[in-house]
Motif scaffolding. Sequence first.
Motif, PDB file in Angstrom:
ATOM      1  N   LEU A  50       0.757  -1.352   0.062  1.00  0.00           N
ATOM      2  CA  LEU A  50      -0.206   0.001   0.008  1.00  0.00           C
ATOM      3  C   LEU A  50       0.946   1.335   0.013  1.00  0.00           C
ATOM      4  O   LEU A  50       0.423   2.236  -0.586  1.00  0.00           O
ATOM      5  N   ALA A  51       1.843   1.110   0.769  1.00  0.00           N
ATOM      6  CA  ALA A  51       2.965   2.466   0.539  1.00  0.00           C
ATOM      7  C   ALA A  51       3.505   2.405  -0.836  1.00  0.00           C
ATOM      8  O   ALA A  51       3.309   3.638  -1.071  1.00  0.00           O
ATOM      9  N   ALA A  52       3.839   1.356  -1.416  1.00  0.00           N
ATOM     10  CA  ALA A  52       4.345   1.610  -2.819  1.00  0.00           C
ATOM     11  C   ALA A  52       3.084   2.240  -3.702  1.00  0.00           C
ATOM     12  O   ALA A  52       3.395   3.124  -4.588  1.00  0.00           O
ATOM     13  N   ALA A  53       2.016   1.649  -3.565  1.00  0.00           N
ATOM     14  CA  ALA A  53       0.622   2.224  -4.191  1.00  0.00           C
ATOM     15  C   ALA A  53       0.460   3.703  -4.041  1.00  0.00           C
ATOM     16  O   ALA A  53       0.396   4.490  -5.025  1.00  0.00           O
ATOM     17  N   ARG A  54       0.721   4.079  -2.796  1.00  0.00           N
ATOM     18  CA  ARG A  54       0.477   5.611  -2.511  1.00  0.00           C
ATOM     19  C   ARG A  54       1.555   6.210  -3.193  1.00  0.00           C
ATOM     20  O   ARG A  54       1.096   7.345  -4.049  1.00  0.00           O
ATOM     21  N   GLU A  55       2.733   5.835  -3.112  1.00  0.00           N
ATOM     22  CA  GLU A  55       3.794   6.673  -4.057  1.00  0.00           C
ATOM     23  C   GLU A  55       3.520   6.685  -5.457  1.00  0.00           C
ATOM     24  O   GLU A  55       3.818   7.767  -6.069  1.00  0.00           O
ATOM     25  N   VAL A  56       3.018   5.661  -6.037  1.00  0.00           N
ATOM     26  CA  VAL A  56       2.819   5.577  -7.605  1.00  0.00           C
ATOM     27  C   VAL A  56       1.610   6.520  -7.691  1.00  0.00           C
ATOM     28  O   VAL A  56       1.596   7.304  -8.772  1.00  0.00           O
ATOM     29  N   PHE A  57       0.668   6.248  -7.057  1.00  0.00           N
ATOM     30  CA  PHE A  57      -0.618   7.231  -7.192  1.00  0.00           C
ATOM     31  C   PHE A  57      -0.152   8.581  -6.901  1.00  0.00           C
ATOM     32  O   PHE A  57      -0.860   9.432  -7.930  1.00  0.00           O
ATOM     33  N   ALA A  58       0.625   9.015  -6.099  1.00  0.00           N
ATOM     34  CA  ALA A  58       0.775  10.614  -5.965  1.00  0.00           C
ATOM     35  C   ALA A  58       1.706  10.975  -7.184  1.00  0.00           C
ATOM     36  O   ALA A  58       1.270  12.173  -7.516  1.00  0.00           O
ATOM     37  N   VAL A  59       2.438  10.286  -7.818  1.00  0.00           N
ATOM     38  CA  VAL A  59       3.106  10.787  -8.912  1.00  0.00           C
ATOM     39  C   VAL A  59       2.122  10.765 -10.294  1.00  0.00           C
ATOM     40  O   VAL A  59       2.230  11.529 -10.980  1.00  0.00           O
TER      41      VAL A  59
END
Length: 139
Positions: free
Chosen positions: A122-131
């Motif tokens: 979920l932390a990885a997804a949050r980073e990708v979604f932010a970009v």
Amino acid sequence: MTNAQASHNGNNLRYERGLAKLQQIDGEGGVKVVESLAGIAPDFARLLIEFPFGDIYSRPGLDLRSREIAVVAALTAMGNAAPQLKVHIQGALNVGVTRTEIVEVIMQMAVYAGFPAALNGLAAAREVFAVDAPVGEPA
């Protein structure tokens, strides 16, 4: 044509097919991964294109959307592949998987891989979604 020439031509076809598939899924992100290997392991970079993308991703049994869902699940379950997971989360978005579906797949992995693996996913997804946030839409 000798066996060596036939093998070389076959590998070139695998490479070309794999590079096209990699660009279709991951766009610039995938190309950057391959380029980052050029100075240290160019043979590995070639294998990375030929086998997973030229051979496996190019098979007809699953569409790219289904393949990327499976990869996001697998990398999340591994729990130690955040850079690769981010590339494949972006790839999943590129082939039509929604943010909601990605989050659900990652949450599903808590059942089989544990909460720490799912939290990391979920932390990885949050980073990708932010970009990858569309203009005017919060990340």
